[in-house]
Scaffold this active site. Structure first.
Site, mmCIF file in Angstrom:
data_model
loop_
_atom_site.group_PDB
_atom_site.id
_atom_site.type_symbol
_atom_site.label_atom_id
_atom_site.label_comp_id
_atom_site.label_asym_id
_atom_site.label_seq_id
_atom_site.Cartn_x
_atom_site.Cartn_y
_atom_site.Cartn_z
ATOM 1 N N LYS A 12 7.795 -2.999 -24.264
ATOM 2 C CA LYS A 12 8.301 -4.070 -25.132
ATOM 3 C C LYS A 12 8.386 -3.642 -26.608
ATOM 4 C CE LYS A 12 6.604 -7.908 -22.242
ATOM 5 N NZ LYS A 12 5.756 -9.129 -22.284
ATOM 6 N N TYR A 52 14.333 -13.859 -18.626
ATOM 7 C CA TYR A 52 13.101 -14.657 -18.536
ATOM 8 C C TYR A 52 13.360 -16.102 -18.088
ATOM 9 C CZ TYR A 52 9.549 -11.399 -20.436
ATOM 10 O OH TYR A 52 8.639 -10.389 -20.612
ATOM 11 N N ASN A 115 2.270 -7.993 -25.868
ATOM 12 C CA ASN A 115 1.360 -7.330 -24.924
ATOM 13 C C ASN A 115 1.931 -6.040 -24.341
ATOM 14 O OD1 ASN A 115 3.221 -8.457 -23.231
ATOM 15 N ND2 ASN A 115 1.821 -9.894 -22.249
ATOM 16 N N HIS A 118 5.994 -5.142 -19.634
ATOM 17 C CA HIS A 118 6.351 -6.113 -18.589
ATOM 18 C C HIS A 118 6.342 -5.374 -17.255
ATOM 19 C CE1 HIS A 118 8.603 -9.063 -16.212
ATOM 20 N NE2 HIS A 118 9.231 -8.008 -15.714
ATOM 21 N N GLU A 129 15.106 -7.883 -10.935
ATOM 22 C CA GLU A 129 14.968 -7.318 -12.282
ATOM 23 C C GLU A 129 15.563 -5.916 -12.367
ATOM 24 O OE1 GLU A 129 10.958 -9.910 -13.409
ATOM 25 O OE2 GLU A 129 10.811 -7.725 -13.328
HETATM 26 N N1 UDP Z 1 3.637 -15.200 -22.956
HETATM 27 C C1 UDP Z 1 3.368 -15.779 -24.183
HETATM 28 N N2 UDP Z 1 2.450 -16.800 -24.243
HETATM 29 C C2 UDP Z 1 1.795 -17.268 -23.145
HETATM 30 C C3 UDP Z 1 2.079 -16.687 -21.892
HETATM 31 C C4 UDP Z 1 2.990 -15.645 -21.841
HETATM 32 O O1 UDP Z 1 3.924 -15.367 -25.197
HETATM 33 O O2 UDP Z 1 0.982 -18.192 -23.269
HETATM 34 C C5 UDP Z 1 4.623 -14.102 -22.877
HETATM 35 C C6 UDP Z 1 3.960 -12.739 -22.687
HETATM 36 O O3 UDP Z 1 4.710 -11.782 -23.438
HETATM 37 C C7 UDP Z 1 4.105 -12.510 -21.215
HETATM 38 C C8 UDP Z 1 5.467 -13.152 -20.931
HETATM 39 O O4 UDP Z 1 5.474 -14.306 -21.767
HETATM 40 O O5 UDP Z 1 4.076 -11.128 -20.902
HETATM 41 C C9 UDP Z 1 5.698 -13.581 -19.502
HETATM 42 O O6 UDP Z 1 4.621 -14.396 -19.078
HETATM 43 P P1 UDP Z 1 3.931 -14.194 -17.659
HETATM 44 O O7 UDP Z 1 3.037 -15.354 -17.441
HETATM 45 O O8 UDP Z 1 5.000 -13.922 -16.648
HETATM 46 O O9 UDP Z 1 3.010 -12.904 -17.897
HETATM 47 P P2 UDP Z 1 3.129 -11.416 -17.339
HETATM 48 O O10 UDP Z 1 3.773 -11.488 -15.983
HETATM 49 O O11 UDP Z 1 3.963 -10.658 -18.341
HETATM 50 O O12 UDP Z 1 1.716 -10.918 -17.300
HETATM 51 MG MG MG Z 2 5.496 -12.417 -15.338
#
Ligand code: UDP
Ligand code: MG
Length: 136
Positions: A12, A52, A115, A118, A129
């Site tokens: 990212k 997304y 974070n 992805h 994806e």
């Molecule tokens: N995210 C965020 N705030 C939150 C939860 C998620 O900004 O409270 C963002 C974060 O970058 C995350 C992405 O949204 O990686 C997708 O969320 P998901 O729950 O799918 O997490 P992941 O699969 O990436 O662990």
């Molecule tokens: Mg996710």
């Protein structure tokens, strides 16, 4: 049953901004993943919204799409036995503060939104994806 799988990984903008892409790719390689395809791209907000879409009802959706389109990213197809789950484990929890020691998000993640990586979360989403970024 586990099998040789492909999953989609994204390095990212926060990580690319800090020039961490080679360190993160080394993490994948050290853990037995093969990088089948990769490209550096800068997507539009519209493309981020499409990618997304599953999160469109979440309060963080708009900021997330702004963020993913805010700078260059590396998208990769990773291949390995049990790649989807193993990549999720290597990435660590969504919130770097909650991620286990040794995971990519623990080492490099800045915050729950920034974070660093992805990874697809299921076989169905991995296929979607991969198709999204690598149409050929
Ligand atoms: N995210 C965020 N705030 C939150 C939860 C998620 O900004 O409270 C963002 C974060 O970058 C995350 C992405 O949204 O990686 C997708 O969320 P998901 O729950 O799918 O997490 P992941 O699969 O990436 O662990
Ligand atoms: Mg996710």
């Amino acid at each position: 049953m586990s099998d040789v799988e492909q999953t989609l990984s994204i390095i990212k903008p926060d990580a690319v901004e800090r020039d961490l892409q080679n360190k993160i790719k080394d993490e994948f390689i050290k853990s037995g993943f093969t990088i089948i395809k990769e490209k550096k791209i800068h997507i539009t907000k519209i493309e981020a919204e499409e990618f997304y879409k599953v999160h469109q009802t979440k309060p963080f959706y708009n900021d997330l799409c702004e963020y993913l389109s805010s700078g260059p990213i590396f998208v990769m197809i990773l291949e390995k036995f049990n790649a989807i789950l193993d990549n999720r484990e290597l990435m660590g929890a969504t919130d770097p503060k909650k991620a286990d020691e040794g995971t990519i998000r623990k080492k490099y993640g800045v915050s729950i939104d920034k974070n660093s990586v992805h990874g697809s979360d299921s076989s169905e989403n991995a296929k979607k994806e991969i198709q999204f970024f690598f149409k050929d």
